[in-house]
Design an enzyme around this catalytic site. Structure first.
Site, mmCIF file in Angstrom:
data_model
loop_
_atom_site.group_PDB
_atom_site.id
_atom_site.type_symbol
_atom_site.label_atom_id
_atom_site.label_comp_id
_atom_site.label_asym_id
_atom_site.label_seq_id
_atom_site.Cartn_x
_atom_site.Cartn_y
_atom_site.Cartn_z
ATOM 1 N N LYS A 211 0.816 -1.209 0.000
ATOM 2 C CA LYS A 211 0.000 0.000 0.000
ATOM 3 C C LYS A 211 0.861 1.276 0.000
ATOM 4 C CE LYS A 211 -3.330 -2.466 -0.702
ATOM 5 N NZ LYS A 211 -4.065 -3.299 0.180
HETATM 6 C C1 LIG Z 1 -9.664 -3.255 -1.563
HETATM 7 C C2 LIG Z 1 -9.026 -4.031 -0.448
HETATM 8 N N1 LIG Z 1 -9.757 -4.316 0.647
HETATM 9 C C3 LIG Z 1 -9.240 -4.991 1.677
HETATM 10 C C4 LIG Z 1 -7.940 -5.436 1.663
HETATM 11 C C5 LIG Z 1 -7.398 -6.199 2.827
HETATM 12 O O1 LIG Z 1 -6.271 -5.584 3.378
HETATM 13 P P1 LIG Z 1 -5.178 -6.479 4.156
HETATM 14 O O2 LIG Z 1 -4.381 -7.213 3.122
HETATM 15 O O3 LIG Z 1 -4.370 -5.462 4.896
HETATM 16 O O4 LIG Z 1 -5.926 -7.373 5.045
HETATM 17 C C6 LIG Z 1 -7.138 -5.169 0.550
HETATM 18 C C7 LIG Z 1 -5.748 -5.647 0.492
HETATM 19 O O5 LIG Z 1 -5.106 -5.728 -0.495
HETATM 20 C C8 LIG Z 1 -7.704 -4.451 -0.536
HETATM 21 O O6 LIG Z 1 -6.974 -4.172 -1.616
#
Ligand SMILES: Cc1ncc(COP(=O)(O)O)c(C=O)c1O
Length: 419
Positions: A211
């Site tokens: 990110k």
């Molecule tokens: C649109 C979206 N929502 C939720 C998530 C979940 O995040 P995490 O990987 O930190 O759990 C991601 C992760 O890539 C994402 O791109």
């Protein structure tokens, strides 16, 4: 916009990335640390935490400090830091008091981290179809999917592009349904002079490796609502009301605590966010302007009032199969992916076959669910077509002129050769 059915692909597990050909020109590698901005600030912050000996959030002060800093950054009253973006969304929905059998409307093109939290509450994910030009949730399809069981709408600001929030907020207000914004790909993503994550009841963010800013893994939920914030804190910590000095567990809740080490890195990353977004905007702007609509593909189009913060560049193949375009770029060594998902998220093995709580098939097969949702091909025809036509150009904030020029040249060459 057309809604005609798309045929079920014979093979839904296409390899998304073919390695570059051995004689491919090499993409000029840029910057440091896999495209992230790490420096002595993060190391120093980690050293200080280690020296303090306080690694748990309840032993130290850094998680709290980051929560205050992020809430201030976003102009929101509260921030709850947790172990991932998935956890932030789970905590958000948990704090809203979503019940088993309730429905949450979201996007069919997203990460599983958007959808798993809905199921973990034994609630039902409902998928709105996408707009073929913006690749984002179509407000009309959101409204068409509202039932008396709908308890939340979760727009996903895909790739750092904001959804059509004016229309989505009007729908939510009309039906009295709260909105949880999935901003996991969308830091500082502008919409009508504000940022997504500032626009509705709750915004959720991810700090995973890929990110705009990262601490390896982590996530945040922001809100202005005191009651939601209180419940969110409890939901992220086993339902334990520690701040009241009581050892009791008020309701079933996971442990999504994050360590002081993660928060120390996140706190060192936060001041860098503005420059990361500024540089991504500059880099993306040059690539998008350098190879505009060229007949064989079309970039994802922003909604009116959008100021994207560009997590990825998404495009849709026109006239020729997507794989030909994706392969061309990958063989040129361009950081690209032959598709973002291999199928809409509702055709993932877990959702298509309800691999949820043991063999129960819950929540969809729970006795209380009168008319269970199914996730067959054809559910969201426009999203299904998009999945098949979409390819990805990856960018990061450390690209310089050399990388930008390389990508533009490869895209132009692709347009000329495959026209
Ligand atoms: C649109 C979206 N929502 C939720 C998530 C979940 O995040 P995490 O990987 O930190 O759990 C991601 C992760 O890539 C994402 O791109």
């Amino acid at each position: 916009m057309t809604d005609q059915k798309v045929a079920e692909p014979k093979e839904t597990r296409l390899p998304r990335t073919n390695g570059p050909a051995s004689d491919a020109p090499a993409f000029p590698r840029a910057g440091t640390a896999a495209g992230r901005r790490f420096g002595p600030e993060e190391l120093e912050a980690l050293r200080q935490v280690m020296e303090s000996g306080a690694l748990n959030r309840n032993a130290g002060a850094i998680v709290h400090k980051f929560e205050r800093a992020f809430a201030t950054y976003y102009g929101r009253k509260h921030c709850v830091m947790v172990s991932s973006g998935t956890a932030a969304i789970h905590v958000a929905l948990g704090s809203l008091g979503i019940n088993p059998g309730d429905e949450v409307i979201t996007s069919p093109i997203t990460d599983m981290g958007t959808v798993a939290p809905i199921l973990l509450l034994n609630a039902i994910p409902v998928f709105a179809d996408l707009d073929e030009r913006t690749f984002l949730m179509d407000p009309a399809s959101i409204e068409a999917n509202i039932t008396k069981r709908t308890r939340a709408i979760m727009p996903v600001h895909l790739a750092g592009y904001p959804c059509d929030m004016a229309a989505i907020k009007a729908i939510a207000a009309r039906h009295g349904i709260p909105i949880v914004e999935d901003c996991c790909q969308a830091y500082c993503c502008g919409y009508q002079s504000r940022w997504v994550g500032q626009l509705t009841e709750i915004g959720c963010f991810s700090l995973n490796q890929h990110k705009h800013i990262t601490c390896g893994d982590g996530g945040m939920m922001v809100t202005d609502d005191d009651a939601l914030a209180t419940r969110a804190k409890l939901f992220a910590d086993k339902g334990w009301p520690r701040e009241q000095g009581i050892r009791d567990y008020l309701f079933l809740a996971p442990n999504y605590r994050v360590t002081e080490l993660q928060a120390a890195v996140a706190l060192a990353q936060l001041p860098k966010l503005a420059s990361v977004v500024r540089d991504r905007r500059r880099i993306a702007g040059r690539i998008l302007a350098g190879v505009d609509s060229c007949g064989i593909f079309e970039w994802m189009q922003p909604v009116p009032g959008a100021q994207p913060s560009y997590w990825l560049l998404l495009a849709r193949a026109l006239r020729r199969p997507r794989d030909e375009l994706g392969r061309f770029l990958i063989q040129r060594g361009v950081p690209a992916m032959n598709g973002y998902l291999s199928a809409p998220i509702y055709r993932s093995t877990m959702l298509a076959h309800m691999k949820t709580f043991g063999d129960s098939g819950w929540p969809h097969r729970a006795a209380e669910i009168q008319s269970p949702r199914t996730y067959e091909w054809g559910l969201c025809p426009r999203a299904e077509r998009l999945v098949a036509e979409m390819f990805v150009v990856q960018i990061n904030e450390n690209y310089g002129d050399e990388q930008v020029a390389y990508i533009i040249a490869a895209l132009k060459d692709m347009a000329a050769r495959l026209a």
